[in-house]
Design an enzyme around this catalytic site. Structure first.
Site, PDB file in Angstrom:
ATOM      1  N   ASP A 154      74.269  20.314  17.666  1.00 42.48           N
ATOM      2  CA  ASP A 154      74.484  21.017  16.400  1.00 42.48           C
ATOM      3  C   ASP A 154      75.161  22.366  16.662  1.00 42.48           C
ATOM      4  O   ASP A 154      75.920  22.499  17.622  1.00 42.48           O
ATOM      5  CB  ASP A 154      73.102  21.189  15.720  1.00 42.48           C
ATOM      6  CG  ASP A 154      73.176  21.201  14.206  1.00 42.48           C
ATOM      7  OD1 ASP A 154      73.726  22.181  13.659  1.00 42.48           O
ATOM      8  OD2 ASP A 154      72.704  20.242  13.568  1.00 42.48           O
ATOM      9  N   HIS A 212      72.407  26.498  11.025  1.00 45.67           N
ATOM     10  CA  HIS A 212      72.159  25.084  10.747  1.00 45.67           C
ATOM     11  C   HIS A 212      71.304  24.419  11.827  1.00 45.67           C
ATOM     12  O   HIS A 212      70.284  23.777  11.540  1.00 45.67           O
ATOM     13  CB  HIS A 212      73.519  24.393  10.610  1.00 45.67           C
ATOM     14  CG  HIS A 212      73.463  22.986  10.128  1.00 45.67           C
ATOM     15  ND1 HIS A 212      73.384  21.913  10.987  1.00 45.67           N
ATOM     16  CD2 HIS A 212      73.511  22.469   8.882  1.00 45.67           C
ATOM     17  CE1 HIS A 212      73.379  20.793  10.281  1.00 45.67           C
ATOM     18  NE2 HIS A 212      73.447  21.097   9.001  1.00 45.67           N
ATOM     19  N   SER A 390      71.568  16.558   6.314  1.00 45.31           N
ATOM     20  CA  SER A 390      71.350  17.255   7.589  1.00 45.31           C
ATOM     21  C   SER A 390      69.891  17.593   7.799  1.00 45.31           C
ATOM     22  O   SER A 390      69.446  17.738   8.939  1.00 45.31           O
ATOM     23  CB  SER A 390      72.125  18.583   7.616  1.00 45.31           C
ATOM     24  OG  SER A 390      73.475  18.374   7.860  1.00 45.31           O
TER      25      SER A 390
END
Ligand SMILES: [Ca+2]
Ligand SMILES: [Ca+2]
Ligand SMILES: [Ca+2]
Length: 449
Positions: A154, A212, A390
């Site tokens: 990620d 994220h 996600s």
């Protein structure tokens, strides 16, 4: 905005087009900087090829012979390297749809550790309703993912966050921080990779400059927020601060996870055009199938509906990596708190396997980066909300860790089947989600024992 500048600045130095002939480090920042990826090529061959043909190269994986060449026409490469398979690299501006810059420019900092884990208790149920929704809030001792490694491929992970730090998978054979010496003691091709690797910037510090990846890591294995609060997280940074990334770097990150102990690989990222890109994806498809040979489960986000934000059918329009067909691939759609598909969630009665909570308007609460870079305490425990497939994906990655944690003999395909068959059946999912199930930890656990 400051956060973005160091990433770009570093790349400008590392990937600039001037002064060809040498080795470059770090990912291409945009499509104009993308190169051609060659397999079956040693670093020595790459160096001599680049010198002879006047371009440059970067090593994606030295042991596997994966090289990206820049400023050399593919016809010339084909002649020089007849055994190599060549594919054009693709750069995407937005591979994740949310995330935000961290509150300060953190730069690189070492993993510190030494934090006493603080686990969730019954006073925290209201913060993490998604855990109750899938029966994972209060899993029995011995069923919390201990001994299982989840690779978070990620934007990086804020590995000193007090509720992630105890669960970071560290590599005792290669040093970090003060013990970093520029050498690769364990011979895996990456020097000082004590707490994962940063493929985007090519360094041993996969710090999250987007937010994220840290949020994703917390949903999978945060000590308070994670489905598997005792699993380990292997941070693998492949995305830039804007959520940008490229096929070559992501593929190299997946390969690193495979070769460095991952049991589960979470891919909360993706792009459209899987069918069109075709051979450019071959390397990634090959590595996902290699993971299957090693019983590593891949969990991928089904996607967030593209530019209009309204869920699309992946059966019609395949996206990568979620639509890659392999027995170890679990593609995950997102439901709200009432087990209804969220408006943004992609779906597919054939190609999307299960659904999990991903947050609707309010989002799921999980860890995000703060500006604490040393031994962070509970006063530095920063949380925020994000929504998306996600977020649904790491909920399932955590569940895979819980399942594998109680039965290591299960094949990857068996883990997938077990999770697909032991959830909460939602008849309206017929034609939208292959199993028709929202995942359920207690049911999956019972089946796994
Ligand atoms: Ca190493
Ligand atoms: Ca070292
Ligand atoms: Ca870094």
């Amino acid at each position: 905005m400051k956060r973005m500048s160091w990433g770009i600045l570093l790349l400008a130095v590392a990937c600039g087009k001037s002064g060809g002939g040498g080795e470059k480090f770090g990912a291409p920042a945009d499509q104009t900087q993308a190169g051609i990826i060659a397999s079956c090529t040693t670093k020595l061959q790459a160096a001599s090829t680049a010198e002879k043909l006047g371009g440059s190269f970067r090593v994606l994986n030295e042991n596997k012979g994966l090289i990206e060449f820049y400023d050399i026409p593919s016809e010339d490469l084909k002649v020089e390297l007849p055994r190599a398979k060549l594919r054009a690299n693709q750069v995407y501006e937005n591979l994740v749809e949310n995330g935000f810059s961290a509150s300060a420019n953190l730069g690189n900092f070492p993993y510190v550790g030494g934090v006493t884990p603080q686990y969730r208790d019954s006073s925290m149920t209201s913060y993490f309703p998604y855990l109750t929704q899938i029966d994972a809030f209060d899993l029995p001792a011995g069923s919390r993912g201990a001994g299982i490694v989840i690779a978070v491929v990620d934007s990086g992970v804020h590995y000193n966050h007090p509720h992630l730090s105890p669960n970071i998978r560290t590599n005792s054979r290669d040093g970090h921080g003060p013990a970093a010496n520029g050498r690769d003691e364990d011979g895996n091709g990456f020097s000082d990779d004590f707490a994962g690797w940063d493929f985007y910037n090519h360094d041993a510090y996969p710090v999250d400059d987007n937010g994220h990846g840290t949020h994703v890591a917390g949903l999978a294995a945060g000590t308070l927020s994670g489905v598997a609060p005792q699993a380990k997280i292997l941070p693998v940074k492949v995305l830039g601060s804007r959520g940008n990334g490229d096929l070559g770097t992501i593929t190299a990150g997946i390969l690193y996870a495979i070769e460095n102990g991952a049991d589960v690989i979470n891919l909360s990222l993706g792009g459209s055009g899987a069918a069109q890109i075709g051979s450019a994806l071959d390397e990634m498809i090959g590595h996902i199938r290699l993971a299957n040979d090693r019983n590593i489960v891949i969990v991928a986000a089904a996607g967030n509906g593209g530019t209009d934000g309204i869920g699309d059918c992946n059966d019609d329009q395949p996206i990568w990596p979620a639509s890659i067909e392999s027995d170890n691939m679990i593609a995950v759609a997102s439901v709200d708190g009432s087990n209804q598909l969220t408006r943004y969630s992609n779906f597919g009665g054939r190609s999307v396997h299960v659904a999990a909570p991903g947050g609707d308007n309010t989002g799921l609460l999980s860890t995000v980066p703060g500006n604490c870079t040393t031994k962070c305490t509970n006063t530095h425990a920063i949380y925020d909300r994000m929504s998306g497939t996600s977020m649904a994906s790491p909920v399932v990655s955590g569940l895979v860790a819980v399942v594998k944690g109680v039965n290591r003999s299960l094949a990857a395909s068996e883990v997938r089947a077990l999770i697909m068959e032991n959830g909460t059946d939602v008849p309206e999912f017929d034609g939208f989600v292959r199993s028709r199930q929202v995942v359920n930890a207690r049911k999956a656990l019972e089946a796994a024992r």
